[in-house]
Design a protein around this motif. Structure first.
Motif, PDB file in Angstrom:
ATOM      1  N   GLY A  73       0.946  -1.158   0.072  1.00  0.00           N
ATOM      2  CA  GLY A  73       0.018   0.151   0.601  1.00  0.00           C
ATOM      3  C   GLY A  73       0.996   1.262  -0.072  1.00  0.00           C
ATOM      4  N   SER A  74       1.704   1.506  -0.246  1.00  0.00           N
ATOM      5  CA  SER A  74       2.788   1.662  -0.146  1.00  0.00           C
ATOM      6  C   SER A  74       2.726   3.278  -1.280  1.00  0.00           C
ATOM      7  N   GLU A  75       2.752   4.454  -1.283  1.00  0.00           N
ATOM      8  CA  GLU A  75       2.867   5.514  -2.543  1.00  0.00           C
ATOM      9  C   GLU A  75       4.165   5.836  -2.738  1.00  0.00           C
ATOM     10  N   VAL A  76       5.360   5.594  -2.150  1.00  0.00           N
ATOM     11  CA  VAL A  76       6.826   5.727  -2.242  1.00  0.00           C
ATOM     12  C   VAL A  76       7.404   4.507  -1.644  1.00  0.00           C
ATOM     13  N   LEU A  77       8.100   3.818  -2.498  1.00  0.00           N
ATOM     14  CA  LEU A  77       9.062   2.743  -1.527  1.00  0.00           C
ATOM     15  C   LEU A  77      10.722   3.160  -1.817  1.00  0.00           C
ATOM     16  N   VAL A  78      11.273   2.897  -1.268  1.00  0.00           N
ATOM     17  CA  VAL A  78      12.685   3.770  -1.755  1.00  0.00           C
ATOM     18  C   VAL A  78      13.391   2.533  -1.485  1.00  0.00           C
ATOM     19  N   LEU A  79      14.152   1.841  -1.772  1.00  0.00           N
ATOM     20  CA  LEU A  79      15.157   0.750  -1.894  1.00  0.00           C
ATOM     21  C   LEU A  79      16.352   0.748  -1.644  1.00  0.00           C
ATOM     22  N   ASN A  80      17.046  -0.116  -0.988  1.00  0.00           N
ATOM     23  CA  ASN A  80      18.549  -0.386  -1.843  1.00  0.00           C
ATOM     24  C   ASN A  80      19.234  -0.755  -2.931  1.00  0.00           C
ATOM     25  N   ALA A  81      19.777  -0.406  -4.023  1.00  0.00           N
ATOM     26  CA  ALA A  81      20.110  -1.648  -4.817  1.00  0.00           C
ATOM     27  C   ALA A  81      21.389  -1.007  -5.360  1.00  0.00           C
ATOM     28  N   LEU A  82      22.527  -1.942  -4.966  1.00  0.00           N
ATOM     29  CA  LEU A  82      23.773  -1.998  -4.515  1.00  0.00           C
ATOM     30  C   LEU A  82      24.603  -2.183  -6.524  1.00  0.00           C
ATOM     31  N   ARG A  83      24.304  -2.740  -6.673  1.00  0.00           N
ATOM     32  CA  ARG A  83      25.026  -3.004  -8.118  1.00  0.00           C
ATOM     33  C   ARG A  83      24.753  -4.224  -9.318  1.00  0.00           C
ATOM     34  N   ASN A  84      24.879  -4.217  -9.710  1.00  0.00           N
ATOM     35  CA  ASN A  84      24.145  -5.810 -10.856  1.00  0.00           C
ATOM     36  C   ASN A  84      24.271  -6.783 -10.541  1.00  0.00           C
ATOM     37  N   SER A  85      25.839  -7.396  -9.665  1.00  0.00           N
ATOM     38  CA  SER A  85      25.615  -8.312  -9.346  1.00  0.00           C
ATOM     39  C   SER A  85      25.320  -8.548  -7.670  1.00  0.00           C
ATOM     40  N   LYS A  86      25.389  -9.995  -7.739  1.00  0.00           N
ATOM     41  CA  LYS A  86      24.746 -10.470  -6.177  1.00  0.00           C
ATOM     42  C   LYS A  86      26.040  -9.588  -5.245  1.00  0.00           C
ATOM     43  N   HIS A  87      24.982  -9.697  -4.038  1.00  0.00           N
ATOM     44  CA  HIS A  87      26.026  -9.035  -3.296  1.00  0.00           C
ATOM     45  C   HIS A  87      25.523  -9.568  -1.466  1.00  0.00           C
ATOM     46  N   ILE A  88      27.086 -10.076  -0.720  1.00  0.00           N
ATOM     47  CA  ILE A  88      25.662 -10.591   0.586  1.00  0.00           C
ATOM     48  C   ILE A  88      25.532  -9.703   1.325  1.00  0.00           C
ATOM     49  N   SER A  89      25.105  -8.620   1.534  1.00  0.00           N
ATOM     50  CA  SER A  89      24.517  -7.916   2.523  1.00  0.00           C
ATOM     51  C   SER A  89      23.533  -6.389   1.967  1.00  0.00           C
ATOM     52  N   HIS A  90      23.331  -6.795   0.866  1.00  0.00           N
ATOM     53  CA  HIS A  90      22.669  -5.781  -0.372  1.00  0.00           C
ATOM     54  C   HIS A  90      22.141  -6.555  -1.464  1.00  0.00           C
ATOM     55  N   LEU A  91      20.855  -5.702  -2.056  1.00  0.00           N
ATOM     56  CA  LEU A  91      20.434  -6.128  -2.864  1.00  0.00           C
ATOM     57  C   LEU A  91      20.497  -5.987  -4.387  1.00  0.00           C
ATOM     58  N   SER A  92      20.314  -6.669  -4.786  1.00  0.00           N
ATOM     59  CA  SER A  92      21.422  -6.723  -6.694  1.00  0.00           C
ATOM     60  C   SER A  92      19.905  -5.639  -7.187  1.00  0.00           C
ATOM     61  N   LEU A  93      21.235  -5.287  -7.637  1.00  0.00           N
ATOM     62  CA  LEU A  93      19.312  -4.444  -9.226  1.00  0.00           C
ATOM     63  C   LEU A  93      18.277  -5.040  -9.020  1.00  0.00           C
ATOM     64  N   SER A  94      18.818  -6.784 -10.266  1.00  0.00           N
ATOM     65  CA  SER A  94      17.886  -7.136  -9.697  1.00  0.00           C
ATOM     66  C   SER A  94      16.712  -8.272  -9.194  1.00  0.00           C
ATOM     67  N   GLU A  95      17.429  -7.877  -8.175  1.00  0.00           N
ATOM     68  CA  GLU A  95      17.213  -8.879  -6.187  1.00  0.00           C
ATOM     69  C   GLU A  95      15.645  -6.997  -6.203  1.00  0.00           C
ATOM     70  N   ALA A  96      16.215  -6.042  -6.421  1.00  0.00           N
ATOM     71  CA  ALA A  96      15.304  -4.698  -6.083  1.00  0.00           C
ATOM     72  C   ALA A  96      14.191  -4.941  -7.158  1.00  0.00           C
ATOM     73  N   LEU A  97      13.939  -5.178  -7.985  1.00  0.00           N
ATOM     74  CA  LEU A  97      12.867  -4.934  -8.980  1.00  0.00           C
ATOM     75  C   LEU A  97      11.471  -5.747  -8.616  1.00  0.00           C
ATOM     76  N   LEU A  98      12.279  -7.188  -8.266  1.00  0.00           N
ATOM     77  CA  LEU A  98      11.901  -8.095  -8.395  1.00  0.00           C
ATOM     78  C   LEU A  98      10.760  -8.127  -6.809  1.00  0.00           C
ATOM     79  N   LEU A  99      11.345  -7.470  -5.572  1.00  0.00           N
ATOM     80  CA  LEU A  99      10.688  -6.861  -4.311  1.00  0.00           C
ATOM     81  C   LEU A  99      10.168  -5.483  -4.677  1.00  0.00           C
ATOM     82  N   ILE A 100       9.692  -5.103  -5.542  1.00  0.00           N
ATOM     83  CA  ILE A 100       9.072  -4.174  -5.539  1.00  0.00           C
ATOM     84  C   ILE A 100       8.156  -4.568  -7.312  1.00  0.00           C
ATOM     85  N   GLU A 101       8.432  -5.676  -7.507  1.00  0.00           N
ATOM     86  CA  GLU A 101       7.343  -6.136  -8.433  1.00  0.00           C
ATOM     87  C   GLU A 101       6.491  -6.905  -7.624  1.00  0.00           C
ATOM     88  N   GLU A 102       7.048  -7.292  -6.164  1.00  0.00           N
ATOM     89  CA  GLU A 102       6.281  -8.005  -4.770  1.00  0.00           C
ATOM     90  C   GLU A 102       5.374  -7.117  -4.538  1.00  0.00           C
TER      91      GLU A 102
END
Length: 260
Positions: A190-219
């Motif tokens: 229900g958020s109008e605006v979601l701010v989410l971290n997206a560190l880089r394109n490749s996977k990282h141990i402690s941050h979302l990657s761009l693709s992971e962030a986009l999947l969460l936003i879609e969900e």
């Protein structure tokens, strides 16, 4: 989630822990002339209910306040205890001097313990003149108030480190996350605006990657999403923006987003 008035978020910084450009780096992003590729350490200023609430004050805090001509803040809330999110705390003393008031700070028990370790001179019984004057508020995962504004912490994980995101009315702000537990996602829907971290394109141990962030936003289906805590590895702002869904943008320093 309790309703608030209109919200304005100013992105004070959108970079990773070492900022962009990176010292001594000659990559295209670090040498870019586009001001959107110049990123202070991640922080945000939330204006809501006639209050200025800062989320995190890292080592660029002084420059960020001067850049935005901020003359008053009502509180600082911390997501977690890493230095790129707390190292600028000493600079709140300027507000102490000018406004003659203590600055309330809010954070978990871990954050407050780290602040006391990082800035021991603030908390000694016999303090020298000029140290920051703070009012400490230790928070947990339950909703809390700053003046009339209700704020709901969102528990996320930064690898194994617990981090708070925050839901304020129609805004959800999450940085330094590698995973959002299933039981916390209901706080974000229900958020109008979601701010989410997206560190880089490749996977990282402690941050979302761009693709992971986009999947969460879609969900999670916010009306709009802005990506932050960006490293030079993600690429040039102008190029990355072309690849994003219509409702997703890269945040950049000094961007202002308003939520009715």
């Amino acid at each position: 989630m309790s309703r608030t008035g209109p919200i304005k978020i100013t992105f004070l910084g959108t970079g990773t822990s070492i900022g962009v450009p990176v010292i001594a780096c000659n990559c295209p992003v670090c040498k870019s002339s586009d001001p959107r590729d110049k990123r202070f350490r991640t922080s945000a200023l939330i204006n809501v209910d006639n209050q200025n609430i800062v989320i995190d004050c890292g080592p660029d805090f002084r420059f960020q306040m001067l850049k935005q001509n901020v003359e008053d803040i009502d509180a600082v809330i911390f997501t977690h205890e890493h230095r790129d999110h707390i190292a600028g705390l000493d600079d709140v003393r300027a507000f102490n001097y000018i406004l003659n008031k203590n600055i309330p700070i809010y954070g978990s028990a871990n954050v407050m313990e780290a602040i006391k370790t990082e800035f021991p001179y603030i908390f000694t019984e016999t303090r020298y003149f000029g140290v920051p004057q703070l009012t400490i508020h230790e928070i947990d995962a339950t909703e809390f108030s700053i003046g009339p504004t209700r704020i709901l912490p969102v528990n996320v994980l930064h690898n194994k480190l617990p981090v708070f995101g925050y839901r304020i009315g129609g805004l959800t702000y999450i940085t330094d996350a590698s995973m959002i537990p299933e039981e916390e996602k209901h706080k974000i829907f229900g958020s109008e605006v979601l701010v989410l971290n997206a560190l880089r394109n490749s996977k990282h141990i402690s941050h979302l990657s761009l693709s992971e962030a986009l999947l969460l936003i879609e969900e999670l289906k916010p009306a709009r999403a802005y990506l932050t805590h960006i490293s030079h590895f993600l690429g040039l702002h102008s190029e990355v923006e072309k690849k994003l869904p219509e409702n997703v943008r890269l945040a950049y320093d000094n961007l202002i987003v308003e939520i009715p």
